[in-house]
Design a protein around this motif. Structure first.
Motif, PDB file in Angstrom:
ATOM      1  N   SER A 152       1.033   9.704  -0.211  1.00 31.58           N
ATOM      2  CA  SER A 152      -0.317   9.130  -0.163  1.00 31.58           C
ATOM      3  C   SER A 152      -0.308   7.665  -0.564  1.00 31.58           C
ATOM      4  N   SER A 153       0.551   7.307  -1.495  1.00 30.12           N
ATOM      5  CA  SER A 153       0.629   5.911  -1.925  1.00 30.12           C
ATOM      6  C   SER A 153       1.076   5.001  -0.792  1.00 30.12           C
ATOM      7  N   VAL A 154       2.107   5.408  -0.064  1.00 26.76           N
ATOM      8  CA  VAL A 154       2.617   4.570   1.027  1.00 26.76           C
ATOM      9  C   VAL A 154       1.581   4.441   2.141  1.00 26.76           C
ATOM     10  N   VAL A 155       0.992   5.556   2.523  1.00 29.02           N
ATOM     11  CA  VAL A 155       0.004   5.524   3.620  1.00 29.02           C
ATOM     12  C   VAL A 155      -1.205   4.682   3.228  1.00 29.02           C
ATOM     13  N   THR A 156      -1.700   4.871   2.014  1.00 29.40           N
ATOM     14  CA  THR A 156      -2.869   4.108   1.574  1.00 29.40           C
ATOM     15  C   THR A 156      -2.552   2.625   1.460  1.00 29.40           C
ATOM     16  N   SER A 157      -1.371   2.291   0.970  1.00 24.56           N
ATOM     17  CA  SER A 157      -0.998   0.882   0.820  1.00 24.56           C
ATOM     18  C   SER A 157      -0.944   0.182   2.176  1.00 24.56           C
ATOM     19  N   ILE A 158      -0.318   0.818   3.144  1.00 28.64           N
ATOM     20  CA  ILE A 158      -0.226   0.199   4.479  1.00 28.64           C
ATOM     21  C   ILE A 158      -1.612   0.058   5.098  1.00 28.64           C
TER      22      ILE A 158
END
Length: 390
Positions: free
Chosen positions: A364-370
Motif C-alpha cells: 500500500s505504501s508503494v502504490v500510494t506514494s506513486i
C-alpha cells in the motif's frame, strides 16, 4: 428363499385411446430462415425438467436477431408458454410472425400485462447517508492521522531549530546515504535508457520535417521539467518508500516501537523527521542526477541518429531550456521526497504485529506514494504552466 421370478418380456405402456399424446415443446429451423415452434407450450409441458432443459438449450443456441417465427405448428399455447416466447423476444414482437388466432390472443394478452423491468433507481438520501456512515469515518480518521503526523513533523522541526545539538544527526546522515547515494546507479541507468529511447523515437519524426535541431528543445524540456523528477520519484518510491515502511513495520512486529514509547523516545523525532529531511534533501539531487543521465543518453543517441555533435547539444541546451525549469525541478522534487517519506512512515506506523500486515502495508505504501507523486506532478503542471517557456 423365495422362488425366482419367471423371465418375462418387458411390457410397453401405451396411452389410452382417449388420452392425447403430450408432445414436448421445441424449436427448429424451417424454410426461409424462420424459426418454427412445435409441440405443446404449456405449464404441464414445462413441468418436465428434461423437456425444459432441452427447450432452453435450443432457444439459447438460436442466433441473435431472429426476426421470423412460425407458431402455427404449436398444438397448445397457454400463458406460461407465451411468457417464455415473449421473454426470448426481449419484450418486442418479431418483424415477421405467423400464428393462429388463438395463439395471437394469448400472446397479445401476455404482451399487454408484461411490464418491462424498471430502471435501477439512483441511491436515495438514506442510501447516501448509510454509505457515508460506513466509509466516512474511515476517511475522517485517515485525514486526522495524516494531519497529526504533519503537525508533529512541524513541531519536531521547530525542536530541531531550537536545539540542534540534540538532533539525531547520525540517523539523518545514515538515511541520506541509504536513500541518496545507494540510489545513484539505478537512477542513472534508467535515466540514460529513457533518454536514448526518446531520442531514437523523436529522431525518426524530426528527420521527416528537417527539424533535427529541435530535438534539443524537446529532450531538454521534457526531461528536466517532467520526466526526470517523476521518473526519479517513482524509482525512489518503489525503493526507499517501501524500505521506510518495512523498517518501521519490523520495529512494530518486534515491539521496538513499544519499547521506545516506554523509554520516552518520541517516534516522530527519531523515526519520521530524519527520514523526511533526508528524502527532502536527497530527492532534488537524485532528480538532477537522473535528468543529467537522461540528457547524456539522449545526446549520445542524437549524435548517432541525427549527426548532432555533443558540443552543439551542450551549446544549444541552455538557450532551449530556461533556468526556471531547473528551479521547478528542484522544488517539485523536494515536495516529492517529503510526500514519499510521509506516506512510508504513515503505513509503517499502521502495521500490525504480524507478517501479513507488514507485506500489505509495504504494498500500500508503494502504490500510494506513486499515486500521490503523479497527482502532485499534475498539480505542479497546472500551477506552473506559464513558467519555463520562451
Amino acid at each position: 428363499m423365495p422362488p425366482s421370478a419367471p423371465n418375462t418380456a418387458p411390457t410397453t405402456l401405451a396411452a389410452a385411446p382417449d388420452e392425447p399424446v403430450r408432445v414436448p415443446p421445441r424449436v427448429a429451423r424451417g424454410g426461409e430462415g424462420a424459426v418454427v415452434a412445435q409441440g405443446q407450450w404449456t405449464a404441464l409441458a414445462f413441468s418436465s425438467r428434461r423437456d425444459w432443459t432441452a427447450l432452453a438449450d435450443s432457444l439459447h443456441a438460436l442466433p441473435k436477431g431472429d426476426d421470423a417465427w412460425d407458431l402455427r405448428p404449436i398444438e397448445q399455447l397457454d400463458h406460461i408458454g407465451a411468457q417464455v416466447l415473449w421473454r426470448h423476444w426481449g419484450g418486442a414482437w418479431p418483424q415477421r410472425i405467423e400464428m393462429d388466432p388463438p395463439h395471437k390472443a394469448v400472446l397479445e394478452h401476455v404482451a399487454q400485462f408484461t411490464c418491462a423491468a424498471p430502471p435501477d433507481a439512483g441511491p436515495t438520501l438514506a442510501d447516501r447517508f448509510k454509505d457515508f456512515a460506513h466509509h466516512g469515518p474511515r476517511a475522517l480518521l485517515l485525514g486526522r492521522d495524516v494531519l497529526r503526523m504533519i503537525g508533529q513533523l512541524v513541531l519536531d522541526i521547530g525542536t530541531l531549530i531550537r536545539a540542534p545539538h540534540r538532533a539525531p544527526w547520525r540517523d539523518l546522515s545514515g538515511q541520506l546515504y541509504q536513500f541518496g547515494t545507494t540510489a545513484l546507479p539505478i537512477t542513472a541507468l534508467v535515466g540514460a535508457l529513457i533518454g536514448v529511447v526518446l531520442a531514437y523515437l523523436m529522431s525518426n519524426q524530426l528527420r521527416n520535417f528537417g527539424a533535427e535541431a529541435f530535438i534539443v528543445n524537446i529532450l531538454g524540456l521534457s526531461l528536466i521539467r517532467e520526466l526526470g523528477p517523476v521518473l526519479a520519484a517513482v524509482l525512489v518510491a518503489g525503493r526507499s518508500g517501501s524500505a521506510i515502511t518495512a523498517q518501521i513495520g519490523v520495529m512494530r512486529v518486534t515491539e521496538e516501537l513499544d519499547a521506545m514509547r516506554v523509554m520516552g523516545i518520541p517516534h516522530g523525532y527519531r523515526l519520521v523527521m530524519p527520514r523526511v529531511l533526508a528524502l527532502a534533501v536527497a530527492m532534488p539531487l537524485i532528480s538532477m542526477w537522473t535528468s543529467m543521465a537522461a540528457l547524456a543518453g539522449g545526446m549520445f543517441a542524437a549524435n548517432l541518429t541525427l549527426d548532432l555533435s555533443p558540443a552543439y547539444f551542450m551549446q544549444a541546451l541552455p538557450r532551449a531550456v530556461p533556468l526556471s525549469n531547473l528551479w521547478l525541478l528542484l522544488g517539485k522534487s523536494a515536495v516529492f521526497g517529503i510526500l514519499i517519506a510521509l506516506v512510508g512512515c504513515y503505513f509503517g506506523m499502521k502495521v500490525q504485529p504480524n507478517t501479513e500486515s507488514l507485506g500489505r502495508g509495504t504494498t500500500s505504501s508503494v502504490v500510494t506514494s506513486i499515486t500521490v507523486v503523479i497527482l502532485v506532478d499534475a498539480l505542479f503542471a497546472v500551477l506552473f504552466r506559464g513558467v519555463g517557456f520562451r
